[in-house]
Write a protein that holds these residues in place. Structure first.
Motif, PDB file in Angstrom:
ATOM      1  N   ASP A 318       0.826  -1.159  -0.083  1.00 27.68           N
ATOM      2  CA  ASP A 318       0.185  -0.077  -0.016  1.00 27.68           C
ATOM      3  C   ASP A 318       0.863   1.217  -0.159  1.00 27.68           C
ATOM      4  O   ASP A 318       2.101   1.332   0.841  1.00 27.68           O
ATOM      5  N   ASP A 319       0.675   2.136  -0.810  1.00 30.59           N
ATOM      6  CA  ASP A 319       1.241   3.412  -0.722  1.00 30.59           C
ATOM      7  C   ASP A 319       0.539   4.338  -0.072  1.00 30.59           C
ATOM      8  O   ASP A 319      -0.818   4.973  -0.476  1.00 30.59           O
ATOM      9  N   ARG A 320       0.914   4.805   1.194  1.00 31.55           N
ATOM     10  CA  ARG A 320       0.226   5.681   1.918  1.00 31.55           C
ATOM     11  C   ARG A 320       0.718   7.108   1.818  1.00 31.55           C
ATOM     12  O   ARG A 320       1.896   7.248   2.102  1.00 31.55           O
ATOM     13  N   VAL A 321      -0.324   8.269   1.623  1.00 26.68           N
ATOM     14  CA  VAL A 321       0.077   9.598   1.601  1.00 26.68           C
ATOM     15  C   VAL A 321      -0.397  10.212   2.780  1.00 26.68           C
ATOM     16  O   VAL A 321      -1.846  10.134   2.917  1.00 26.68           O
ATOM     17  N   GLU A 322       0.247  10.980   3.607  1.00 29.46           N
ATOM     18  CA  GLU A 322      -0.230  11.758   4.608  1.00 29.46           C
ATOM     19  C   GLU A 322      -0.316  13.271   4.262  1.00 29.46           C
ATOM     20  O   GLU A 322       0.956  13.654   4.002  1.00 29.46           O
ATOM     21  N   LEU A 323      -1.253  14.058   4.053  1.00 31.42           N
ATOM     22  CA  LEU A 323      -1.459  15.085   3.527  1.00 31.42           C
ATOM     23  C   LEU A 323      -1.897  16.089   4.856  1.00 31.42           C
ATOM     24  O   LEU A 323      -2.962  16.066   5.344  1.00 31.42           O
ATOM     25  N   ALA A 324      -1.087  17.021   5.228  1.00 26.77           N
ATOM     26  CA  ALA A 324      -1.510  18.014   6.188  1.00 26.77           C
ATOM     27  C   ALA A 324      -2.523  19.215   5.492  1.00 26.77           C
ATOM     28  O   ALA A 324      -1.865  20.181   5.693  1.00 26.77           O
ATOM     29  N   ALA A 325      -3.605  18.311   4.968  1.00 32.03           N
ATOM     30  CA  ALA A 325      -4.437  19.468   4.324  1.00 32.03           C
ATOM     31  C   ALA A 325      -5.737  19.066   4.498  1.00 32.03           C
ATOM     32  O   ALA A 325      -6.073  17.915   4.961  1.00 32.03           O
ATOM     33  N   ALA A 326      -6.629  20.170   4.484  1.00 28.04           N
ATOM     34  CA  ALA A 326      -7.882  19.956   4.549  1.00 28.04           C
ATOM     35  C   ALA A 326      -8.703  19.863   3.196  1.00 28.04           C
ATOM     36  O   ALA A 326      -8.534  20.712   2.416  1.00 28.04           O
ATOM     37  N   LEU A 327      -9.161  18.458   3.070  1.00 28.29           N
ATOM     38  CA  LEU A 327      -9.777  17.871   1.770  1.00 28.29           C
ATOM     39  C   LEU A 327     -11.025  17.525   1.999  1.00 28.29           C
ATOM     40  O   LEU A 327     -11.335  16.854   3.016  1.00 28.29           O
TER      41      LEU A 327
END
Length: 707
Positions: A318-327
């Motif tokens: 699994d390619d996990r991406v953590e975005l410190a963004a409000a989406l």
């Protein structure tokens, strides 16, 4: 980043050789100034826990985000001592309450406002700016000329800092009782910029080398933190599916879909002249992950972490991406889907060798390769033996916005705190405790968001006030809207009804629960219990299965009318005050100050009748005239204690001595036993009172010749 900038500058000043030299220097600058590529980019975990550790990063907030900043200033907890339950003849219990003064950094750049605030996951400040717990609160937006906070200045003196350039909040006197007498974990809804913000706009605010270009992706909010500016810019480019390219003395964000792309011809140039063309590499399918997971902050979930995933058949990772963004959930799912598709198409590598004229093509540029379908992005450019070697990957097509659910939302309730509703009264003791001073009961409520208020009382009609401390737990207070007459207090009243209007809900109680004291209420001087509570709609309830006139209040049966107060006497919801016996026949005033109350507070008054310390009136009037014409009058005494009658013998006396005062017409006599005998005419009114330690009971009234 500097590799791109200095490479461009070098080419402009010294030609191709200068460009290569500049790129080498820029690579060193990237590592020294912006940080090496392996440094962390912003992560969700960095915004989820509040800390005051030295060196803790402070995020730069864009748009609207929920952040937990570090505590940057604090005093010791402030202790306040009080006495609970004091009164004449009754020792008080010492109580302690605590409050805190502290400041929390919110953003490393200026903000516009602070919205909601959560404390340990519960709302401390609502959407309208109302606080659920008593506190002083001030926000400093992070300008370069903001003043020193007056509280910090008063404590720190000349060394007080204004924290200019840092947005922060100051709490003064935050009440800590609801948080275990500690500073709770706080998170803040911070608005830095109105409306959505673009990745390009964020990048330009973070670095002066970024030039205006494609806007890139727009987000509701972003918190820039992490190991370096470079790491943040890399995340912004990755979110937009683009890449940074050199432009003049700076860089710009290039995203797919912007322009048709330069057409290049693969010349097959090599170190010794023309070489082979159409060099193509393809990685194995196992390099493509089986799924892509995008973790983000979801505004629909009060900025709690949301997770969206895209999957494909096959693969093992699994390619996990953590975005410190409000989406929103749909955007996050589309990002995951596009990223998974990009992994698949970028298995292909197309290597193109060109002449020196291709030195203007840099990583990030979009090109078309003669003889190849579609558009390609340059991911690497190398100058080798007087030839330019470009490594390109195909551009995938971005998919449509996909519908997605944010999942179950565990949202903290935002209950508006209303004004305090206060009821004070004197009731018979609900235990077998023999009181030596009149005891008043105070019940307070204020709607779903109300918690407590500070109480004071006055024994001199408001001329002076004495602090009593906080109210008890929120009670249930209502108003009687209709009364259906029923029976008396000897049996369960199955005909009588009370309709009451109140905000809270009521419940039924079986015989065992009633025996344990459930559903006990005070209605205009009468203590009752009810077995059934039937909802009528519009917050109205019908009470039936009544136990009437409990603990000597049967004289009030039938007195309640529409408009009378209803108070449920539940464990923990009653605050008591013992007052001097000299207050008998007078009134005590109470004053409450809650968060939703007017400045002058909310008042209530209670008459001190002695109901809590005087014996109940006698019962069982008996009157008989003998053959000799003499009249014998008898009665049954009652007691302030022993109401449950567990031993099935006479109730305990509960007074220092057994004494009665009998008034027969104009005559008054005192007796030591519950019987009188003498000569009296029929029709004479007789009143019998038991004389207790602190005064006489209400009378038992009878007429000679009756009963």
């Amino acid at each position: 980043m500097a590799t791109l900038v200095l490479g461009t500058v070098g080419r402009a000043l010294l030609g191709p050789v200068g460009g290569a030299i500049g790129a080498l220097i820029g690579n060193r600058v990237d590592h020294a100034v912006l940080g090496p590529p392996r440094r962390q980019s912003p992560r969700l975990a960095e915004l989820s826990v509040q800390t005051s550790t030295y060196g803790t990063q402070m995020p730069a907030v864009f748009g609207t985000m929920r952040v937990a900043g570090p505590v940057i200033w604090a005093t010791d907890l402030v202790e306040a001592r009080g006495v609970i339950g004091s009164g004449k003849g009754r020792p008080g219990t010492e109580s302690y309450s605590y409050s805190a003064n502290f400041a929390v950094a919110l953003s490393g750049r200026a903000i516009r406002r602070v919205g909601r605030i959560w404390a340990d996951g519960r709302l401390l400040r609502g959407s309208t700016g109302d606080f659920k717990v008593a506190t002083g609160f001030r926000v400093y937006p992070g300008t370069e000329d903001q003043p020193v906070d007056p509280l910090i200045a008063s404590i720190e003196g000349a060394r007080a800092s204004a924290f200019r350039g840092v947005a922060y909040a100051v709490f003064e006197g935050l009440a800590l009782a609801e948080f275990g007498n500690r500073i709770p974990q706080l998170t803040f809804e911070v608005e830095a910029d109105p409306g959505p913000v673009s990745c390009d706009g964020i990048a330009r605010a973070l670095s002066p080398v970024v030039r205006p270009a494609d806007a890139g992706m727009s987000v509701a909010g972003f918190a820039a933190s992490g190991g370096s500016v470079r790491a943040v810019l890399d995340m912004l480019a990755d979110m937009s599916g683009g890449q940074w390219v050199a432009e003049g003395a700076g860089v710009r964000l290039a995203v797919p879909g912007a322009g048709a792309g330069t057409v290049i011809h693969d010349d097959g140039m090599g170190a010794k002249g023309p070489g082979r063309r159409n060099v193509r590499e393809m990685a194995g399918e196992d390099v493509v992950p089986s799924s892509v997971t995008v973790a983000h902050y979801d505004p629909a979930r009060d900025y709690q972490i949301g997770v969206q995933r895209a999957r494909r058949p096959g693969g093992v990772r699994d390619d996990r991406v953590e975005l410190a963004a409000a989406l929103d959930a749909a955007t996050a799912r589309t990002l995951a889907q596009d990223r998974l598709a990009r992994h698949a198409v970028e298995r292909v590598r197309r290597i193109v060798t060109l002449g020196p004229e291709a030195l203007t093509i840099t990583p990030g540029n979009i090109v078309r390769i003669d003889g190849e379908a579609g558009r390609w992005r340059v991911i690497e450019a190398a100058w080798e033996a007087m030839a330019v070697r470009l490594t390109c990957v195909p551009l995938g097509q971005g998919g449509p916005i996909l519908p997605a659910s944010p999942g179950r939302i565990a949202r903290a309730a935002d209950r508006v705190i209303g004004a305090t509703r206060l009821i004070a009264f004197e009731a018979p003791p609900l235990t077998d405790e023999l009181l030596s001073a009149p005891r008043l009961s105070v019940v307070a409520a204020g709607g779903p968001g109300w918690r407590q208020a500070e109480l004071a009382y006055s024994l001199d009609d408001g001329a002076s006030w004495t602090a009593l401390g906080p109210t008890a737990l929120p009670g249930i207070i209502g108003v009687v809207s209709a009364v259906t007459p029923g029976g008396g207090g000897a049996l369960v009243d199955r005909r009588g009804r009370f309709d009451v209007q109140l905000v809270e809900d009521l419940a039924d109680a079986d015989d065992a629960a009633l025996d344990a004291g459930a559903n006990l209420a005070w209605i205009d001087g009468e203590l009752i219990q009810f077995a059934q509570a039937r909802p009528l709609g519009d917050k109205r309830w019908r009470l039936s299965g009544l136990r009437r006139g409990l603990r000597g209040t049967e004289a009030m049966i039938g007195q309640a009318a529409p408009g009378a107060s209803f108070v449920l006497i539940a464990p923990g919801s009653v605050r008591t005050l013992d007052v001097p016996i000299e207050m008998l026949g007078r009134s005590v005033r109470f004053l409450a100050h809650g968060l939703g109350d007017p400045v002058e507070g909310v008042q209530a008054s209670a008459a001190v009748t002695g109901l809590s310390v005087l014996p109940p009136p006698p019962v069982g009037w008996r009157c008989r005239r003998g053959a000799d014409g003499r009249v014998t009058i008898g009665w049954t005494r009652r007691s302030r204690i022993g109401w449950r009658w567990l031993d099935r013998v006479d109730a305990p006396l509960g007074e220092e001595t057994e004494r009665y005062r009998i008034t027969i017409g104009d005559r008054v006599e005192e007796l030591t036993s519950p019987m009188w005998s003498g000569t009296v005419a029929d029709g004479t009114r007789v009143a019998i009172r038991q004389i207790g330690t602190w005064g006489a009971s209400a009378p038992l009234v009878g007429i000679v010749g009756e009963g």
